[in-house]
Design a protein around this motif. Structure first.
Motif, mmCIF file in Angstrom:
data_model
loop_
_atom_site.group_PDB
_atom_site.id
_atom_site.type_symbol
_atom_site.label_atom_id
_atom_site.label_comp_id
_atom_site.label_asym_id
_atom_site.label_seq_id
_atom_site.Cartn_x
_atom_site.Cartn_y
_atom_site.Cartn_z
ATOM 1 N N ARG A 50 15.860 -11.450 26.140
ATOM 2 C CA ARG A 50 15.933 -10.014 26.394
ATOM 3 C C ARG A 50 15.551 -9.275 25.117
ATOM 4 N NH1 ARG A 50 17.907 -8.323 31.072
ATOM 5 N NH2 ARG A 50 18.555 -10.000 32.466
ATOM 6 N N ALA A 51 14.859 -8.160 25.291
ATOM 7 C CA ALA A 51 14.436 -7.372 24.130
ATOM 8 C C ALA A 51 14.165 -5.954 24.598
ATOM 9 C CB ALA A 51 13.168 -7.974 23.511
ATOM 10 N N ALA A 57 10.110 -8.401 21.555
ATOM 11 C CA ALA A 57 10.230 -9.798 22.001
ATOM 12 C C ALA A 57 9.288 -10.691 21.201
ATOM 13 C CB ALA A 57 9.923 -9.898 23.499
ATOM 14 N N GLN A 58 8.070 -10.216 20.997
ATOM 15 C CA GLN A 58 7.079 -11.001 20.256
ATOM 16 C C GLN A 58 7.507 -11.186 18.795
ATOM 17 O OE1 GLN A 58 3.145 -10.744 21.219
ATOM 18 N NE2 GLN A 58 2.473 -11.829 19.413
ATOM 19 N N GLU A 63 9.954 -14.951 14.639
ATOM 20 C CA GLU A 63 11.085 -15.364 13.792
ATOM 21 C C GLU A 63 11.651 -16.712 14.242
ATOM 22 O OE1 GLU A 63 12.928 -10.911 13.106
ATOM 23 O OE2 GLU A 63 14.349 -12.574 13.200
ATOM 24 N N MET A 64 11.780 -16.896 15.572
ATOM 25 C CA MET A 64 12.293 -18.182 16.096
ATOM 26 C C MET A 64 11.386 -19.330 15.675
ATOM 27 S SD MET A 64 13.293 -17.089 20.016
ATOM 28 C CE MET A 64 13.915 -15.417 20.305
ATOM 29 N N GLU A 80 1.437 -17.313 22.762
ATOM 30 C CA GLU A 80 0.309 -17.183 23.684
ATOM 31 C C GLU A 80 0.429 -15.946 24.557
ATOM 32 O OE1 GLU A 80 0.114 -20.860 25.870
ATOM 33 O OE2 GLU A 80 -1.245 -21.696 24.386
ATOM 34 N N GLN A 81 1.636 -15.729 25.077
ATOM 35 C CA GLN A 81 1.803 -14.514 25.880
ATOM 36 C C GLN A 81 3.266 -14.139 25.998
ATOM 37 O OE1 GLN A 81 0.311 -14.839 29.856
ATOM 38 N NE2 GLN A 81 1.369 -16.730 30.305
ATOM 39 N N VAL A 82 3.476 -12.849 26.220
ATOM 40 C CA VAL A 82 4.802 -12.282 26.441
ATOM 41 C C VAL A 82 4.720 -11.528 27.769
ATOM 42 C CG1 VAL A 82 6.546 -10.684 25.580
ATOM 43 C CG2 VAL A 82 5.161 -12.012 23.956
ATOM 44 N N VAL A 83 5.488 -11.992 28.750
ATOM 45 C CA VAL A 83 5.417 -11.398 30.085
ATOM 46 C C VAL A 83 6.787 -10.851 30.467
ATOM 47 C CG1 VAL A 83 4.914 -11.845 32.523
ATOM 48 C CG2 VAL A 83 3.686 -13.106 30.743
ATOM 49 N N GLU A 84 6.825 -9.630 30.937
ATOM 50 C CA GLU A 84 8.107 -9.071 31.376
ATOM 51 C C GLU A 84 8.501 -9.709 32.702
ATOM 52 O OE1 GLU A 84 8.453 -4.846 31.076
ATOM 53 O OE2 GLU A 84 10.388 -4.820 32.109
ATOM 54 N N ILE A 85 9.762 -10.152 32.800
ATOM 55 C CA ILE A 85 10.210 -10.843 34.016
ATOM 56 C C ILE A 85 11.489 -10.231 34.552
ATOM 57 C CG2 ILE A 85 9.204 -13.102 33.509
ATOM 58 C CD1 ILE A 85 12.031 -13.909 32.475
#
Lengths: 94, 94
Positions: A50-51, A57-58, A63-64, A80-85
């Motif tokens: 969650r962000a 989020a990216q 950092e992770m 590669e990608q950040v998708v809202e779910i």
């Protein structure tokens, strides 16, 4: 706070010995794929989190990677990608 | 015959227990990322090979996944991209 699915690729750096990739290449040759010239094996990590925003989020995902997911000496990572779910997650978890 | 770099993602199927993903999620929580809700860890395989065409390279890569790279019971694979690297390879190898 919206939920995101982040797809991260972690691969051995070029020039770093990759015994797992070598073993896979040898196995592929034995199995009838002599045309294979090189194999490298890394990890594909899917993080659900969650962000406040996709950018946040990216940033956290990077950092992770730096803290845990990638070895900074031997591996490169790419987000590669950040998708809202959020909608999917809400539906799935009730 | 042209050379291609094929990027393949192999991930545990949804609903399959992923102990490595669970361990990574726990570690992320401990490291100050409490917002993480789920992690799955798969493999990212980079295969360099020769083929008559990009379509042929992709078809052979799917065979490699079915025969060796992915476990058909527990994992899904996706061929993310097929990139021609002939010129790069010729320059790099001489």
């Amino acid at each position: 706070m919206p939920a995101y699915r982040i797809e991260i690729r972690v691969v051995p750096r070029r020039g770093i010995l990759d015994p797992q990739g070598k073993a896979v290449a040898d196995a592929l040759h034995s199995l009838g794929f002599p045309e294979v010239t090189d194999v490298r094996v890394g990890r594909h990590v899917v993080v659900e989190t969650r962000a406040a925003s996709a950018d946040e989020a990216q940033r956290r995902a990077a950092e992770m990677c730096e803290r845990l997911l990638a070895n900074p000496v031997t591996e490169d990572f790419e987000i590669e990608q950040v998708v809202e779910i959020a909608a999917v997650s809400a539906a799935a978890h009730g």
